[in-house]
Design an enzyme around this catalytic site. Structure first.
Site, mmCIF file in Angstrom:
data_model
loop_
_atom_site.group_PDB
_atom_site.id
_atom_site.type_symbol
_atom_site.label_atom_id
_atom_site.label_comp_id
_atom_site.label_asym_id
_atom_site.label_seq_id
_atom_site.Cartn_x
_atom_site.Cartn_y
_atom_site.Cartn_z
ATOM 1 N N LYS A 76 -14.935 -29.137 -1.169
ATOM 2 C CA LYS A 76 -14.782 -30.418 -1.847
ATOM 3 C C LYS A 76 -13.920 -30.242 -3.111
ATOM 4 O O LYS A 76 -14.079 -29.259 -3.839
ATOM 5 C CB LYS A 76 -16.183 -30.918 -2.236
ATOM 6 C CG LYS A 76 -16.323 -32.394 -2.276
ATOM 7 C CD LYS A 76 -17.820 -32.741 -2.244
ATOM 8 C CE LYS A 76 -18.013 -34.219 -2.390
ATOM 9 N NZ LYS A 76 -17.812 -34.788 -3.661
ATOM 10 N N SER A 129 -2.337 -32.490 5.823
ATOM 11 C CA SER A 129 -2.553 -33.813 6.394
ATOM 12 C C SER A 129 -2.571 -33.764 7.908
ATOM 13 O O SER A 129 -1.867 -32.977 8.530
ATOM 14 C CB SER A 129 -1.443 -34.768 5.954
ATOM 15 O OG SER A 129 -1.641 -36.019 6.592
ATOM 16 N N GLY A 131 -5.789 -35.000 9.602
ATOM 17 C CA GLY A 131 -7.152 -35.192 10.074
ATOM 18 C C GLY A 131 -7.598 -34.014 10.918
ATOM 19 O O GLY A 131 -6.923 -32.975 10.991
ATOM 20 N N HIS A 186 1.739 -38.882 -0.509
ATOM 21 C CA HIS A 186 1.594 -39.117 0.942
ATOM 22 C C HIS A 186 0.430 -40.082 1.170
ATOM 23 O O HIS A 186 0.530 -41.059 1.911
ATOM 24 C CB HIS A 186 1.351 -37.778 1.658
ATOM 25 C CG HIS A 186 0.826 -37.895 3.055
ATOM 26 N ND1 HIS A 186 -0.488 -38.225 3.337
ATOM 27 C CD2 HIS A 186 1.434 -37.754 4.261
ATOM 28 C CE1 HIS A 186 -0.652 -38.272 4.649
ATOM 29 N NE2 HIS A 186 0.495 -37.989 5.233
HETATM 30 C C1 6PG Z 1 -4.659 -36.947 5.713
HETATM 31 C C2 6PG Z 1 -5.589 -37.928 5.063
HETATM 32 C C3 6PG Z 1 -6.851 -37.257 4.599
HETATM 33 C C4 6PG Z 1 -7.958 -38.231 4.295
HETATM 34 C C5 6PG Z 1 -7.722 -39.096 3.084
HETATM 35 C C6 6PG Z 1 -8.351 -40.458 3.210
HETATM 36 O O1 6PG Z 1 -3.526 -36.918 5.278
HETATM 37 O O2 6PG Z 1 -5.077 -36.255 6.635
HETATM 38 O O3 6PG Z 1 -4.960 -38.518 3.975
HETATM 39 O O4 6PG Z 1 -6.514 -36.395 3.571
HETATM 40 O O5 6PG Z 1 -8.197 -38.984 5.398
HETATM 41 O O6 6PG Z 1 -8.321 -38.458 2.025
HETATM 42 O O7 6PG Z 1 -8.391 -40.995 1.949
HETATM 43 P P1 6PG Z 1 -9.388 -42.151 1.525
HETATM 44 O O8 6PG Z 1 -10.771 -41.710 1.939
HETATM 45 O O9 6PG Z 1 -9.229 -42.215 0.046
HETATM 46 O O10 6PG Z 1 -8.930 -43.352 2.271
#
Ligand code: 6PG
Length: 472
Positions: A76, A129, A131, A186
């Site tokens: 975290k 990034s 997911g 991003h």
């Molecule tokens: C990514 C996403 C990932 C996450 C975000 C969502 O690039 O894979 O951005 O990092 O899903 O933190 O952000 P929120 O929860 O603030 O919408």
């Protein structure tokens, strides 16, 4: 026993998938999690039969790694990251390298890079990034820190990253916290596009009377166009087609209309305000989430303040992909990217990051949440003119604006006349209209400031600074 190539701390969803990705790419790994039961469960489950071992404490973890050690932390952001750095530092040796793959605030990363590098450890703040699926199959990665530290992880990350036609979706971003800064921006763009697509859905539902599958068909159409083909349009279609197992109705309609956030969108807007960069589309998407959280108040206000019901307007037809609405969505999406890129340029100047904008567009083309065909155009635009002041005036983008602006205006004004809020579309319209206005009314703002506060003003016809005794 031979030592592992790579270490991972934090077996959350992203951590698990990244270590499996590294192992698949030939990097034997050792994993550590604060609760050992989680490590055991992983080693007996998805990690079974692979070149992955576990460690029950950090000393054991560090001892199982080849030197210089390459350790990815997926914990975290905030104090948890500081705590891990603190606990592991005493076992590290000169040249060992820690990588923070979480969504850390870029100033925290600046501090940690300085602190760790002063102890002769390498420290990389790396935006990741894509997911869970992206982490496993190949994410987009944005590593910042010293170039020497990046060189020590390049062989690892360039194999783990998504691959597109011109290479892996990872490149050295720049010094200090620049990697996390770029990931923050991003995410700001991600917030903007998510909100734009949600507004388009609202217009199609409330004005066009379309159901989930019909709107999904339009998304599918949009996803086959160069301008809107993207991961976010693709998953919007998936979300809209999903059925509620309870009664086979559109599942999205059962979801509470309150969007949360973890901080990156807010940090994008704070940075933009600090840097004097204009990001109204991204700000509008953040504010839309804030407004969405006021559910109880909104429901009450709905019965008190009535919507105007002035006119009907042309949305286009679903078979044609709702062409006028698509124009509006294309321009708002372009506005989000344009604002994000300009914010990166401001930060690059202010923080001396020396960011390479075409390279950032390139690494966003695959693996990440905002990947899209448009990024190829964005990469081309900054390659053709590294000093391009705004994407909107690149010839290809200017052509998009010139041919679609009337429809963005029609959609925004039509929805306003029905009382339907379109924060991102309307902010994008204002952004584009402001940017294309050679003359804005801030002459009057300057007059007022000088009138009450003697703040002085410049003139269009003479050099220098002027003051008028307005009240005499
Ligand atoms: C990514 C996403 C990932 C996450 C975000 C969502 O690039 O894979 O951005 O990092 O899903 O933190 O952000 P929120 O929860 O603030 O919408």
């Amino acid at each position: 026993m031979s030592k592992a190539h790579f270490g991972l701390i934090g077996l959350g969803v992203m951590g698990e998938n990244l270590v499996l990705n590294a192992e698949r790419n030939g990097f034997s790994s050792v994993v550590y999690n604060r609760t050992y039961s989680k490590t055991q469960a992983f080693l007996e489950g998805r990690g079974a039969g692979k070149s992955i071992t576990g460690a029950s404490d950090l000393k054991d973890f560090v001892s199982k790694l080849e030197r210089p050690r390459r350790i990815l932390m997926m914990v975290k952001a905030g104090s948890a990251t500081d705590a891990v750095i603190d606990q592991i530092s005493k076992y590290l040796e000169k040249g060992d390298l820690l990588i923070d793959g979480g969504n850390s605030e870029f100033r925290d990363t600046e501090r940690r890079v300085a602190q760790l590098e002063s102890k002769s450890f390498g420290y990389i703040g790396m935006g990741v990034s894509g997911g869970a699926k992206g982490a496993f199959e190949g994410p987009s990665m944005m590593p910042g820190g010293t170039k020497a530290s990046y060189d020590a992880i390049e062989s690892l990350v360039s194999k783990m990253a998504a691959q597109v036609e011109d290479g892996p979706c990872v490149a050295y971003i720049g010094p200090g916290g620049s990697g996390h800064f770029v990931k923050t921006v991003h995410n700001g763009i991600e917030y903007g596009i998510e909100q734009i697509l949600s507004e388009a859905y609202d217009v199609m539902k409330r004005i066009g009377g379309l159901n989930g599958n019909q709107i999904a068909d339009v998304m599918s159409h949009w996803n086959r166009t160069e301008e809107l083909s993207s991961y976010l349009v693709e998953i919007t279609e998936v979300c809209l087609r999903a059925r509620d197992p309870e009664d086979d109705s559109d599942l999205v309609e059962k979801i509470m209309d309150k969007a949360g956030q973890k901080g990156t969108g807010l940090w994008t807007v704070i940075s933009a305000l600090e840097l004097g960069a204009s990001v109204p589309t991204i700000y509008a998407s953040l504010n839309a989430r804030v407004m969405s959280s006021l559910k109880v108040q909104r429901v009450k206000a709905e019965s008190i303040i009535k919507a105007p019901a002035l006119s009907s307007f042309d949305l286009g037809c679903a078979q044609d992909g709702m062409a006028p609405l698509m124009d509006a969505v294309v321009l708002a999406t372009i506005a989000s990217y344009a604002q994000g890129m300009e914010l990166l340029r401001s930060a690059s100047d202010e923080y001396k990051y020396n960011l390479n904008l075409p390279s950032i567009a390139q690494i966003w083309k695959g693996g990440c949440i905002i990947r899209s065909q448009l990024l190829k155009r964005i990469q081309n635009a900054y390659e053709a003119d590294p000093h391009l002041q705004n994407l909107l005036i690149d010839s290809w983008f200017a052509e998009q604006v010139n041919s679609r602006l009337h429809n963005l205006a029609n959609i925004v004004s039509g929805a306003a006349q029905r009382g339907i809020p379109l924060p991102c579309l309307s902010s994008s319209l204002d952004y584009i209209n402001s940017y294309r206005s050679g003359r804005l009314p801030q002459n009057l703002v300057q007059a007022m400031r000088d009138c009450f506060g003697s703040h002085t003003y410049e003139r269009i016809d003479q050099e220098g600074s002027f003051h008028t005794e307005w009240l005499e």
